[in-house]
Write a protein that holds these residues in place. Structure first.
Motif, PDB file in Angstrom:
ATOM      1  N   ILE A   1       0.827  -1.216   0.000  1.00 49.92           N
ATOM      2  CA  ILE A   1       0.000   0.000   0.000  1.00 49.92           C
ATOM      3  C   ILE A   1       0.860   1.264   0.000  1.00 49.92           C
ATOM      4  N   LEU A   2       1.981   1.266   0.695  1.00 51.09           N
ATOM      5  CA  LEU A   2       2.829   2.460   0.732  1.00 51.09           C
ATOM      6  C   LEU A   2       3.452   2.745  -0.629  1.00 51.09           C
ATOM      7  N   GLU A   3       3.839   1.705  -1.336  1.00 50.27           N
ATOM      8  CA  GLU A   3       4.382   1.897  -2.682  1.00 50.27           C
ATOM      9  C   GLU A   3       3.317   2.454  -3.628  1.00 50.27           C
ATOM     10  N   VAL A   4       2.083   1.949  -3.509  1.00 47.68           N
ATOM     11  CA  VAL A   4       0.984   2.447  -4.341  1.00 47.68           C
ATOM     12  C   VAL A   4       0.681   3.896  -3.989  1.00 47.68           C
ATOM     13  N   MET A   5       0.671   4.227  -2.702  1.00 51.15           N
ATOM     14  CA  MET A   5       0.404   5.609  -2.299  1.00 51.15           C
ATOM     15  C   MET A   5       1.509   6.535  -2.807  1.00 51.15           C
ATOM     16  N   ASP A   6       2.746   6.083  -2.788  1.00 47.59           N
ATOM     17  CA  ASP A   6       3.843   6.877  -3.321  1.00 47.59           C
ATOM     18  C   ASP A   6       3.642   7.110  -4.819  1.00 47.59           C
ATOM     19  N   TRP A   7       3.270   6.063  -5.535  1.00 42.27           N
ATOM     20  CA  TRP A   7       3.006   6.191  -6.974  1.00 42.27           C
ATOM     21  C   TRP A   7       1.859   7.169  -7.215  1.00 42.27           C
ATOM     22  N   LEU A   8       0.791   7.055  -6.409  1.00 34.39           N
ATOM     23  CA  LEU A   8      -0.349   7.969  -6.555  1.00 34.39           C
ATOM     24  C   LEU A   8       0.077   9.418  -6.343  1.00 34.39           C
ATOM     25  N   SER A   9       0.913   9.661  -5.350  1.00 35.30           N
ATOM     26  CA  SER A   9       1.362  11.034  -5.102  1.00 35.30           C
ATOM     27  C   SER A   9       2.184  11.553  -6.279  1.00 35.30           C
ATOM     28  N   GLU A  10       2.970  10.688  -6.898  1.00 33.35           N
ATOM     29  CA  GLU A  10       3.737  11.075  -8.085  1.00 33.35           C
ATOM     30  C   GLU A  10       2.810  11.411  -9.257  1.00 33.35           C
ATOM     31  N   GLN A  11       1.592  10.859  -9.230  1.00 29.84           N
ATOM     32  CA  GLN A  11       0.606  11.097 -10.280  1.00 29.84           C
ATOM     33  C   GLN A  11      -0.301  12.287  -9.943  1.00 29.84           C
ATOM     34  N   GLY A  12       0.021  12.999  -8.864  1.00 29.28           N
ATOM     35  CA  GLY A  12      -0.724  14.187  -8.487  1.00 29.28           C
ATOM     36  C   GLY A  12      -1.954  13.935  -7.640  1.00 29.28           C
ATOM     37  N   CYS A  13      -2.114  12.713  -7.152  1.00 27.63           N
ATOM     38  CA  CYS A  13      -3.282  12.362  -6.328  1.00 27.63           C
ATOM     39  C   CYS A  13      -3.028  12.651  -4.851  1.00 27.63           C
ATOM     40  N   CYS A  14      -4.110  12.861  -4.129  1.00 28.41           N
ATOM     41  CA  CYS A  14      -4.077  12.883  -2.667  1.00 28.41           C
ATOM     42  C   CYS A  14      -4.558  11.508  -2.217  1.00 28.41           C
ATOM     43  N   ALA A  15      -3.867  10.898  -1.258  1.00 29.62           N
ATOM     44  CA  ALA A  15      -4.230   9.560  -0.807  1.00 29.62           C
ATOM     45  C   ALA A  15      -4.162   9.483   0.716  1.00 29.62           C
ATOM     46  N   VAL A  16      -5.166   8.814   1.289  1.00 35.51           N
ATOM     47  CA  VAL A  16      -5.222   8.600   2.732  1.00 35.51           C
ATOM     48  C   VAL A  16      -5.448   7.111   2.974  1.00 35.51           C
ATOM     49  N   PHE A  17      -4.645   6.531   3.850  1.00 33.94           N
ATOM     50  CA  PHE A  17      -4.800   5.144   4.274  1.00 33.94           C
ATOM     51  C   PHE A  17      -4.980   5.193   5.779  1.00 33.94           C
ATOM     52  N   LYS A  18      -6.100   4.688   6.268  1.00 36.61           N
ATOM     53  CA  LYS A  18      -6.433   4.885   7.682  1.00 36.61           C
ATOM     54  C   LYS A  18      -6.888   3.591   8.342  1.00 36.61           C
ATOM     55  N   ALA A  19      -6.434   3.386   9.570  1.00 33.14           N
ATOM     56  CA  ALA A  19      -6.923   2.317  10.427  1.00 33.14           C
ATOM     57  C   ALA A  19      -7.671   2.981  11.572  1.00 33.14           C
ATOM     58  N   ASP A  20      -8.896   2.542  11.820  1.00 31.71           N
ATOM     59  CA  ASP A  20      -9.734   3.188  12.828  1.00 31.71           C
ATOM     60  C   ASP A  20     -10.325   2.140  13.765  1.00 31.71           C
ATOM     61  N   GLY A  21      -9.735   2.006  14.936  1.00 32.49           N
ATOM     62  CA  GLY A  21     -10.171   1.029  15.915  1.00 32.49           C
ATOM     63  C   GLY A  21     -11.547   1.287  16.503  1.00 32.49           C
ATOM     64  N   GLU A  22     -12.087   2.479  16.298  1.00 29.35           N
ATOM     65  CA  GLU A  22     -13.417   2.789  16.819  1.00 29.35           C
ATOM     66  C   GLU A  22     -14.531   2.327  15.890  1.00 29.35           C
ATOM     67  N   ARG A  23     -14.192   1.924  14.680  1.00 32.47           N
ATOM     68  CA  ARG A  23     -15.193   1.463  13.722  1.00 32.47           C
ATOM     69  C   ARG A  23     -15.465  -0.020  13.920  1.00 32.47           C
ATOM     70  N   THR A  24     -16.510  -0.505  13.296  1.00 32.51           N
ATOM     71  CA  THR A  24     -16.852  -1.926  13.390  1.00 32.51           C
ATOM     72  C   THR A  24     -15.765  -2.768  12.732  1.00 32.51           C
ATOM     73  N   PRO A  25     -15.580  -4.004  13.189  1.00 35.86           N
ATOM     74  CA  PRO A  25     -14.501  -4.843  12.674  1.00 35.86           C
ATOM     75  C   PRO A  25     -14.507  -5.029  11.149  1.00 35.86           C
ATOM     76  N   GLY A  26     -15.657  -5.003  10.499  1.00 36.34           N
ATOM     77  CA  GLY A  26     -15.726  -5.217   9.063  1.00 36.34           C
ATOM     78  C   GLY A  26     -15.277  -4.043   8.223  1.00 36.34           C
ATOM     79  N   THR A  27     -15.062  -2.883   8.854  1.00 34.99           N
ATOM     80  CA  THR A  27     -14.695  -1.684   8.082  1.00 34.99           C
ATOM     81  C   THR A  27     -13.634  -0.847   8.787  1.00 34.99           C
ATOM     82  N   ARG A  28     -12.720  -1.482   9.457  1.00 31.67           N
ATOM     83  CA  ARG A  28     -11.702  -0.736  10.223  1.00 31.67           C
ATOM     84  C   ARG A  28     -10.640  -0.074   9.363  1.00 31.67           C
ATOM     85  N   TRP A  29     -10.494  -0.486   8.131  1.00 27.82           N
ATOM     86  CA  TRP A  29      -9.471   0.063   7.245  1.00 27.82           C
ATOM     87  C   TRP A  29     -10.126   0.843   6.123  1.00 27.82           C
TER      88      TRP A  29
END
Length: 73
Positions: free
Chosen positions: A3-31
């Motif tokens: 995922i970090l390599e893809v996010m780096d590639w996306l930034s090189e392509q001018g994209c904004c990218a967010v990858f988030k882990a959220d322990g307060e969300r339900t187990p099926g959608t924590r990422w």
């Protein structure tokens, strides 16, 4: 490719990218991945909520492929 390599590639392509882990969300959608702009288009936003980082990465790669884009080219 991870995922970090893809996010780096996306930034090189001018994209904004967010990858988030959220322990307060339900187990099926924590990422979450959100990507916007750049090669996806000025007003384009991609978002996926999944139970694992690998599932987020796969959804993102599938979306990029459907848009005719690839970090592997």
């Amino acid at each position: 490719m991870d995922i970090l390599e893809v996010m780096d590639w996306l930034s090189e392509q001018g994209c904004c990218a967010v990858f988030k882990a959220d322990g307060e969300r339900t187990p099926g959608t924590r990422w979450m991945v959100i990507v916007s702009g750049g090669v996806l288009g000025k007003d384009s936003v991609f978002r996926t909520d999944q139970p694992s980082p690998d599932a987020c990465l796969q959804d993102l790669l599938d979306h990029l492929e459907a848009a005719g884009l690839s970090p592997f080219a």
